[in-house]
Design a protein around this motif. Structure first.
Motif, mmCIF file in Angstrom:
data_model
loop_
_atom_site.group_PDB
_atom_site.id
_atom_site.type_symbol
_atom_site.label_atom_id
_atom_site.label_comp_id
_atom_site.label_asym_id
_atom_site.label_seq_id
_atom_site.Cartn_x
_atom_site.Cartn_y
_atom_site.Cartn_z
ATOM 1 N N THR A 96 5.819 3.045 3.294
ATOM 2 C CA THR A 96 4.420 3.474 2.664
ATOM 3 C C THR A 96 4.780 4.270 1.327
ATOM 4 O O THR A 96 3.829 4.135 0.488
ATOM 5 C CB THR A 96 3.989 4.759 3.780
ATOM 6 N N THR A 151 -5.517 -2.245 15.601
ATOM 7 C CA THR A 151 -4.920 -1.745 14.624
ATOM 8 C C THR A 151 -5.393 -2.667 13.395
ATOM 9 O O THR A 151 -5.855 -2.090 12.514
ATOM 10 C CB THR A 151 -3.274 -1.550 14.599
ATOM 11 N N GLN A 152 -5.221 -3.694 13.473
ATOM 12 C CA GLN A 152 -5.216 -4.723 12.237
ATOM 13 C C GLN A 152 -7.000 -5.060 12.057
ATOM 14 O O GLN A 152 -7.431 -5.438 11.106
ATOM 15 C CB GLN A 152 -4.778 -5.986 12.307
ATOM 16 N N ALA A 212 -6.656 -2.533 7.353
ATOM 17 C CA ALA A 212 -5.805 -3.795 7.084
ATOM 18 C C ALA A 212 -6.627 -5.010 6.295
ATOM 19 O O ALA A 212 -6.131 -5.681 5.409
ATOM 20 C CB ALA A 212 -5.392 -4.415 8.345
ATOM 21 N N ARG A 244 -7.251 -3.912 2.397
ATOM 22 C CA ARG A 244 -6.087 -3.309 1.636
ATOM 23 C C ARG A 244 -5.977 -3.880 0.411
ATOM 24 O O ARG A 244 -5.662 -3.628 -0.782
ATOM 25 C CB ARG A 244 -4.765 -3.213 2.599
ATOM 26 N N LYS A 281 -1.310 7.870 3.050
ATOM 27 C CA LYS A 281 -0.450 6.967 4.011
ATOM 28 C C LYS A 281 0.635 7.491 4.485
ATOM 29 O O LYS A 281 1.009 7.468 5.537
ATOM 30 C CB LYS A 281 -0.676 5.739 3.727
ATOM 31 N N ASN A 308 2.163 9.187 7.958
ATOM 32 C CA ASN A 308 3.532 8.565 8.564
ATOM 33 C C ASN A 308 4.371 9.898 8.828
ATOM 34 O O ASN A 308 4.849 10.085 10.135
ATOM 35 C CB ASN A 308 4.310 7.852 7.753
ATOM 36 N N THR A 337 -5.198 6.429 10.079
ATOM 37 C CA THR A 337 -4.551 5.072 10.327
ATOM 38 C C THR A 337 -3.292 5.106 10.296
ATOM 39 O O THR A 337 -2.469 4.810 11.323
ATOM 40 C CB THR A 337 -4.922 3.750 9.257
ATOM 41 N N SER A 338 -2.584 5.879 9.409
ATOM 42 C CA SER A 338 -1.234 6.044 9.203
ATOM 43 C C SER A 338 -0.669 7.038 10.206
ATOM 44 O O SER A 338 0.634 7.126 10.414
ATOM 45 C CB SER A 338 -0.585 6.205 7.858
ATOM 46 N N ALA A 363 -1.333 2.799 13.064
ATOM 47 C CA ALA A 363 -0.345 1.944 12.277
ATOM 48 C C ALA A 363 0.953 1.911 12.807
ATOM 49 O O ALA A 363 1.744 0.918 12.900
ATOM 50 C CB ALA A 363 -0.521 2.124 10.999
ATOM 51 N N ASN A 375 1.289 -9.677 15.300
ATOM 52 C CA ASN A 375 0.771 -8.839 14.519
ATOM 53 C C ASN A 375 0.532 -9.153 13.028
ATOM 54 O O ASN A 375 -0.465 -9.093 12.347
ATOM 55 C CB ASN A 375 1.653 -7.650 14.355
ATOM 56 N N ALA A 423 5.807 -1.064 8.511
ATOM 57 C CA ALA A 423 4.408 -0.505 8.721
ATOM 58 C C ALA A 423 3.404 -1.510 8.516
ATOM 59 O O ALA A 423 2.490 -1.634 7.863
ATOM 60 C CB ALA A 423 4.061 0.219 7.411
#
Length: 501
Positions: free
Chosen positions: A161, A274-275, A280, A283, A310, A314, A384-385, A389, A416, A501
């Motif tokens: 990140t 997630t994706q 995602a 981005r 992000k 994390n 998300t982070s 993620a 993924n 990530a």
């Protein structure tokens, strides 16, 4: 008489240094993933004020879509090559070799004069990201003591990140070609840093190089004499022997057992939700999306703030996982992501005329009301982070059985990366077919389904041994798992890995 006792700081210092050197690779990976987001708006013309007069390259909508997603479809190929190279060269040499594709890619981007060269650089970056995965995961998991492995492996997500934030900052203060030149310095620096590290003791033991393994372990435990690491060295030898026996026993059928298929399904669906539930897919195009939403700040600086959020997410996840547990964090994150997407979509529905596209060329307009979707994107980025993620990567090392973990985790990771490609490549088509608000609401709907899935099927694995988790999936219903407050000390029980990530 001098004491033979070694301080705790001296013991953990070399492990921290090794982790910092390894994390340079993760920074490079993060920069590779988000680099298209500062290139596309300039070459597509949606951010013309940052286009230099000497810049002759241009992207069509389709070319921008391909450049933003091409790297992701190449990553699974890199993963396959990565495992092969890592087992033959060793962790240290592999961590050196994997930097050369990215050196070539950053040079190619800096000097690119055609769209074909841009595509070639994206392919090399994608292969390189996949190429880097196995040695990074293997090395840090094998050199750290159980007491600090969790916190050190968690820094991998933070490092990736940080790479995002660096690129977003570069996109705000300099040209994309100069940004590529700066990115080039990271893999070069990484090579020099890795040269000073020892090889993994576990890998050296597996190659019957016990003398070198002992010296490596002495380095990693504070540059100490042999007697200080003799007991741990013998434990590593026993663990290697037991692992070899397990791998030799009926590997052809273990993948198809209940204990493997249940957790494999859960973690793979985790990647799907997630994706396909928000950030995602958007981005690579965040700059022009912010431009279209008429946010009241420079879109490039807004993406930099997204990167910082992000990073914060994390770090916050790393801090909170011991207190809240993975299941609770996942549910908070999934619910927040879905609500953020619904709110952003509602703003677009109320304020944008039909046919508005983030891929169109719009004059720069600042709308004070643009602060509302901007806050929505900031919340989306952080949440998300914070959970959805990083946590599926943690589950890869926990809920998959030991004997099939290598194969099934590789398959899940490849799936993924394919999902990231699909999300990035289809964003343009979804926006054209569903409109600006429709595509965000689509992501919100997927996120809602994901929340329901996690609520009913995702078990809590925090504070449980790997043996307990494997036994659970072999014999019990998924929803019956509960937290067990036990203390775990063995390497096998605490072998957690937090990759890209």
């Amino acid at each position: 008489m001098k004491s033979n006792k070694v301080s705790k700081f001296r013991i953990i210092l070399p492990q921290i240094l090794a982790c910092v050197a390894k994390n340079l690779i993760l920074i490079d990976i993060g920069m590779s993933i988000v680099f298209p987001s500062i290139v596309i708006p300039i070459l597509q013309g949606t951010n013309p004020e940052r286009r230099g007069s000497e810049e002759l390259l241009r992207f069509t909508d389709s070319q921008a879509s391909w450049f933003g997603s091409l790297a992701f479809v190449c990553q699974p190929i890199g993963c396959i090559l990565s495992g092969w190279v890592t087992e033959r060269l060793g962790r240290k040499r592999a961590m050196i070799v994997v930097n050369f594709p990215h050196i070539a890619a950053w040079l190619l981007l800096h000097n690119a004069s055609s769209v074909t060269e841009m595509y070639a650089a994206a392919v090399i970056l994608g292969l390189g990201v996949g190429f880097m995965e196995t040695p990074v995961i293997s090395y840090i998991g094998e050199i750290c003591q159980p007491s600090i492995r969790g916190i050190l492996t968690a820094t991998t997500g933070v490092a990736a990140t940080l790479g995002y934030s660096i690129v977003y900052l570069l996109g705000s203060v300099t040209t994309w070609r100069q940004s590529a030149l700066f990115c080039l310095s990271i893999p070069i620096l990484t090579i020099f840093a890795i040269l000073f590290l020892p090889e993994s003791p576990m890998f050296l033991i597996s190659r019957q190089k016990e003398e070198k393994a002992m010296r490596s372990l002495q380095w990693l435990r504070g540059w100490v004499p042999q007697q200080h690491v003799q007991e741990e060295f013998q434990q590593l030898k026993k663990f290697h022997a037991s692992r070899k026996d397990a791998q030799d026993s009926d590997n052809s059928t273990i993948v198809w057992t209940k204990a493997t298929l249940k957790p494999f399904f859960i973690v793979t669906m985790f990647f799907v939700f997630t994706q396909m539930s928000g950030l995602a897919g958007m981005r690579p195009y965040l700059v022009q999306i912010f431009h279209t939403y008429q946010i009241p700040v420079d879109p490039n600086w807004a993406t930099f703030i997204v990167g910082l959020l992000k990073l914060s997410g994390n770090i916050f996840c790393m801090i909170c996982v011991k207190f809240l547990g993975k299941r609770r964090i996942t549910l908070i994150s999934a619910a927040g992501v879905a609500m953020s997407c619904f709110a952003i979509g509602a703003y677009a529905f109320l304020h944008f005329p039909p046919g508005t596209s983030s891929f169109g060329q719009h004059p720069r307009v600042v709308n004070p009301n643009g602060i509302y979707p901007l806050v929505g994107f900031f919340v989306l980025s952080f949440l998300t982070s914070f959970g959805i993620a990083p946590l599926p990567w943690v589950l890869l090392s926990e809920i998959l059985p030991f004997r099939s973990r290598g194969l099934t985790s590789g398959i899940s990771a490849a799936i993924n990366y394919i999902l990231v490609f699909v999300a990035s490549k289809t964003y343009l088509n979804l926006e054209q077919g569903l409109s600006m608000h429709g595509v965000i609401w689509f992501y919100a709907s997927v996120g809602t389904i994901g929340f329901i899935f996690h609520y009913f099927l995702l078990p809590e694995t925090e504070d449980r041994t790997l043996e307990e988790i494997e036994e659970h999936f072999s014999t019990q219903k998924i929803t019956n798992i509960h937290i067990s407050k036990t203390n775990h000390s063995s390497d096998q029980e605490k072998d957690e890995v937090y990759p890209l990530a």
